[in-house]
Motif scaffolding. Structure first.
Motif, mmCIF file in Angstrom:
data_model
loop_
_atom_site.group_PDB
_atom_site.id
_atom_site.type_symbol
_atom_site.label_atom_id
_atom_site.label_comp_id
_atom_site.label_asym_id
_atom_site.label_seq_id
_atom_site.Cartn_x
_atom_site.Cartn_y
_atom_site.Cartn_z
ATOM 1 N N THR A 177 -22.086 -46.089 71.054
ATOM 2 C CA THR A 177 -21.271 -47.298 71.160
ATOM 3 C C THR A 177 -22.187 -48.491 71.374
ATOM 4 O O THR A 177 -23.012 -48.494 72.290
ATOM 5 N N LEU A 178 -22.057 -49.476 70.506
ATOM 6 C CA LEU A 178 -22.814 -50.719 70.616
ATOM 7 C C LEU A 178 -21.951 -51.729 71.368
ATOM 8 O O LEU A 178 -20.837 -52.040 70.945
ATOM 9 N N GLN A 226 -18.441 -48.769 67.192
ATOM 10 C CA GLN A 226 -18.940 -47.395 67.143
ATOM 11 C C GLN A 226 -19.994 -47.270 66.044
ATOM 12 O O GLN A 226 -19.800 -47.766 64.933
ATOM 13 N N VAL A 227 -21.111 -46.609 66.379
ATOM 14 C CA VAL A 227 -22.250 -46.484 65.464
ATOM 15 C C VAL A 227 -22.529 -44.999 65.207
ATOM 16 O O VAL A 227 -23.100 -44.312 66.051
ATOM 17 N N PRO A 228 -22.114 -44.469 64.054
ATOM 18 C CA PRO A 228 -22.419 -43.064 63.736
ATOM 19 C C PRO A 228 -23.925 -42.851 63.603
ATOM 20 O O PRO A 228 -24.628 -43.643 62.977
ATOM 21 N N ARG A 229 -24.414 -41.762 64.192
ATOM 22 C CA ARG A 229 -25.833 -41.448 64.118
ATOM 23 C C ARG A 229 -26.095 -40.394 63.046
ATOM 24 O O ARG A 229 -25.208 -39.617 62.703
ATOM 25 N N PRO A 230 -27.326 -40.326 62.523
ATOM 26 C CA PRO A 230 -27.642 -39.342 61.478
ATOM 27 C C PRO A 230 -27.913 -37.962 62.047
ATOM 28 O O PRO A 230 -28.969 -37.365 61.839
ATOM 29 N N ALA A 231 -26.970 -37.441 62.820
ATOM 30 C CA ALA A 231 -27.130 -36.134 63.459
ATOM 31 C C ALA A 231 -25.762 -35.504 63.670
ATOM 32 O O ALA A 231 -24.811 -36.182 64.053
ATOM 33 N N VAL A 232 -25.685 -34.215 63.430
ATOM 34 C CA VAL A 232 -24.453 -33.461 63.649
ATOM 35 C C VAL A 232 -24.745 -32.347 64.651
ATOM 36 O O VAL A 232 -25.620 -31.500 64.424
ATOM 37 N N ALA A 233 -24.039 -32.365 65.768
ATOM 38 C CA ALA A 233 -24.176 -31.301 66.761
ATOM 39 C C ALA A 233 -23.682 -29.997 66.144
ATOM 40 O O ALA A 233 -22.576 -29.933 65.612
ATOM 41 N N THR A 234 -24.508 -28.965 66.225
ATOM 42 C CA THR A 234 -24.253 -27.733 65.474
ATOM 43 C C THR A 234 -24.639 -26.516 66.298
ATOM 44 O O THR A 234 -25.600 -26.563 67.077
ATOM 45 N N SER A 261 -25.130 -56.352 64.731
ATOM 46 C CA SER A 261 -24.080 -55.556 64.103
ATOM 47 C C SER A 261 -24.450 -54.085 64.203
ATOM 48 O O SER A 261 -25.550 -53.733 64.649
ATOM 49 N N ALA A 262 -23.538 -53.238 63.782
ATOM 50 C CA ALA A 262 -23.798 -51.797 63.802
ATOM 51 C C ALA A 262 -24.905 -51.404 62.833
ATOM 52 O O ALA A 262 -25.487 -50.324 62.957
ATOM 53 N N GLY A 301 -28.677 -48.072 61.909
ATOM 54 C CA GLY A 301 -28.390 -48.514 63.263
ATOM 55 C C GLY A 301 -28.633 -49.992 63.489
ATOM 56 O O GLY A 301 -29.149 -50.709 62.618
ATOM 57 N N PRO A 302 -28.273 -50.491 64.668
ATOM 58 C CA PRO A 302 -28.327 -51.927 64.954
ATOM 59 C C PRO A 302 -29.720 -52.530 64.871
ATOM 60 O O PRO A 302 -29.871 -53.698 64.510
ATOM 61 N N PHE A 303 -30.768 -51.762 65.196
ATOM 62 C CA PHE A 303 -32.112 -52.336 65.249
ATOM 63 C C PHE A 303 -32.661 -52.668 63.869
ATOM 64 O O PHE A 303 -33.684 -53.346 63.758
ATOM 65 N N ALA A 304 -31.996 -52.209 62.821
ATOM 66 C CA ALA A 304 -32.410 -52.627 61.479
ATOM 67 C C ALA A 304 -32.267 -54.128 61.309
ATOM 68 O O ALA A 304 -32.995 -54.755 60.541
ATOM 69 N N GLY A 305 -31.346 -54.741 62.049
ATOM 70 C CA GLY A 305 -31.149 -56.189 61.984
ATOM 71 C C GLY A 305 -31.740 -56.940 63.140
ATOM 72 O O GLY A 305 -31.475 -58.147 63.302
#
Length: 566
Positions: A535-536, A287-295, A546-547, A553-557
């Motif tokens: 989900t990765l 599971q990959v938490p994203r920098p966003a909160v549904a509000t 990796s996450a 996120g995963p694309f950093a790696g």
């Protein structure tokens, strides 16, 4: 990562296990011809295909309207950044781009950035001071900017040594300066484009300053092809190319099963998580938490919503759990319930601040009492002020189905409570840059939006985040009145000193949050629902995936991803 978030991930895993034990038949293997049969050719070990939910743009990582899984992925793979999140989430200097970055003066507060001399865009233009200036000039004023509060503290940027040394001067101390100048953009190509900032990265990336470059971006086919950037000055990426390919749940699981995709990065419902879990042990899931909160934003605009009693009554009519279910479909994000106004569940230091019993259930009696106190009466089953019905405008960004589903559920709940409403679903650019922007006194007012169901930013410098979410812009020189600087239209002089103190470091963030959180809950200007979670899914032949570090996120790696043959 905090204990609460570990519990969130454990809950998501348990959800997958439960879903996988049902008697329901597995989903159809595939729906497209390319994924229906296994190819007889040898695998291309230089290519990895990633299944994603959508490739629709724009792709500007600094615009609220453009925030998405794909935008984050492209920014990590293509754009240079001065700092990137470390394993613990704190910024680390990116030495592929930078020689150094340090505070060189306390008065005035000054930071010197020294770029590596070989750092260049893929068209050979140097990455230099003009790219810093461009980002500063856009983000300090642009409506719908993701991260404008820190940039508004900059008073001047100057350059030395042919633009390779950048001197940034701040009007006030800013301990969060390391969060600035991530995702640098090519000023030499964007500063004069037709439409200006509104069109920056709307359709594509013109050049690259990272290990990959965008070769093709085809929205109609639902495919983005990244190729190794041969002009990248650092160690080359291991893969020749990465293909991001749009697919629905059936297509994603089928392609992973047959090996036509090696990865997927997707937001899953409970059904989707069960389908992916059924592929194990051929895949792993994270599971990959994203920098966003549904509000849900309750904007204090217009006669009715400017009254705190009305906003509180609207909050009392909402079924928060039903809204979360509508947005998450019971998937992993449903375990990441956001019970704080500022920090997201996966953020270091997060703790629940939601007052006990608040939003636990619909409180029709409480809403009726507050609306009556505010002067409203029931007319033919609907609330009205005199003979004028209470008719609220709800907005959600077009093309974002979870938010549209939540907006429809919100509209249903208001109707049950006797509040009329209408739903607008404009494109994200129009929503943030026009409908939710501070009104221009020289222009006719646009449609008044009272409630917004949309993602709110959750990454970057945590001490800057309160100002991003709830702060005012500096006072206008002519009127002396601070302007609204956030989509929620919240600008209050009672809370602004605390926001400013957190931003400039004069008050520790923990102390600022202790004061801010109860005040923001009482004002009923934002009801956070849940943190977005992807989900990765990774097939066994992939290594190095990796996450990623928090919120990157995963694309950093991605430069280190490798694919085995056979």
């Amino acid at each position: 990562m905090g204990g609460r978030w570990r519990a969130v991930l454990a809950g998501a895993a348990a959800l997958g296990a439960l879903a996988g034990c049902t008697n329901a038949p597995p989903p159809p293997l595939v729906t497209t011809e390319v994924a229906r049969t296994r190819t007889s050719a040898e695998p291309d070990v230089g290519e990895a295909v990633v299944g994603v939910d959508s490739v629709l743009g724009g792709y500007n990582p600094h615009k609220l309207a453009d925030q998405s899984t794909v935008t984050t992925a492209l920014a990590q793979a293509v754009l240079p950044s001065v700092f990137r999140p470390g394993a613990d989430g704190t910024p680390r200097l990116d030495r592929t781009l930078m020689v150094s970055a340090e505070v060189t003066s306390a008065e005035p507060y000054t930071v010197d950035y020294r770029l590596r001399p070989e750092a260049a865009w893929s068209d050979s233009a140097p990455i230099a001071a003009e790219d810093f200036v461009y980002l500063w000039e856009q983000l300090r004023e642009a409506p719908g900017a993701l991260d404008g509060a820190g940039y508004r503290l900059i008073s001047n940027i100057s350059a030395r040594e042919a633009g390779r040394v950048v001197e940034v001067t701040f009007a006030e101390p800013y301990p969060g300066w390391r969060s600035l100048f991530s995702g640098l953009l090519p000023a030499h190509l964007l500063k004069d484009i037709p439409g200006g900032w509104a069109n920056a990265l709307r359709e594509n990336y013109p050049v690259s300053g990272g290990p990959f470059a965008v070769r093709t971006l085809d929205r109609d086919r639902g495919e983005i092809v990244l190729e190794r950037n041969d002009r990248y000055w650092e160690a080359p990426a291991a893969l020749d190319r990465i293909v991001l390919r749009r697919a629905d749940l059936t297509g994603t699981t089928g392609a992973l099963r047959t090996g036509h995709s090696q990865l997927a990065l997707t937001a899953l419902s409970a059904q989707g998580l069960a389908a992916v879990t059924a592929l194990e042990p051929d895949v792993t899931t994270t599971q990959v938490p994203r920098p966003a909160v549904a509000t849900v934003l309750l904007r204090p605009v217009g006669t009715a919503m400017a009254d705190q009693r009305v906003r509180t009554a609207i909050g009392a009519l909402l079924d928060r759990r039903a809204l979360i279910a509508a947005g998450t479909g019971g998937g992993p994000a449903s375990a990441a319930v956001a019970d704080a106004q500022v920090l997201a569940p996966s953020a270091p230091g997060y703790r629940a601040t939601l007052p006990a019993g608040r939003f636990a259930a619909v409180d029709q009696a409480g809403a009726d009492a507050l609306l009556t106190e505010a002067g409203f009466t029931r007319v033919n089953g609907s609330w009205a002020l005199g003979q004028t019905p209470l008719n609220l405008v709800i907005a959600a960004p077009a093309g974002r189905e979870p938010y549209l589903a939540m907006a429809r559920e919100l509209q249903r709940q208001l109707s049950v409570g006797g509040v009329q409403s209408q739903l607008l679903t404009p494109p994200g650019d129009r929503l943030y840059a026009e409908l939710l922007a501070a009104p221009d006194p020289d222009e006719e007012p646009t449609t008044e939006v009272h409630l917004v169901v949309a993602p709110q930013p959750a990454g970057g410098d945590p001490a800057t985040l309160p100002a991003v979410r709830f702060g005012c812009a500096p006072a206008d020189a002519d009127s002396g009145t601070p302007a609204v600087a956030n989509p929620g239209a919240y600008c209050d002089q009672a809370t602004q000193p605390t926001l400013d103190a957190a931003l400039t470091g004069s008050t520790p963030l923990a102390d600022a949050l202790a004061a801010l959180e109860p005040e923001l809950w009482s004002r009923t200007v934002a009801i956070p629902l849940y943190q977005e979670v992807d989900t990765l899914v990774v097939r066994r032949e992939m290594t190095g995936v990796s996450a990623g570090t928090p919120f990157a996120g995963p694309f950093a790696g991605a430069p280190g991803w490798r694919r085995a043959g056979g």
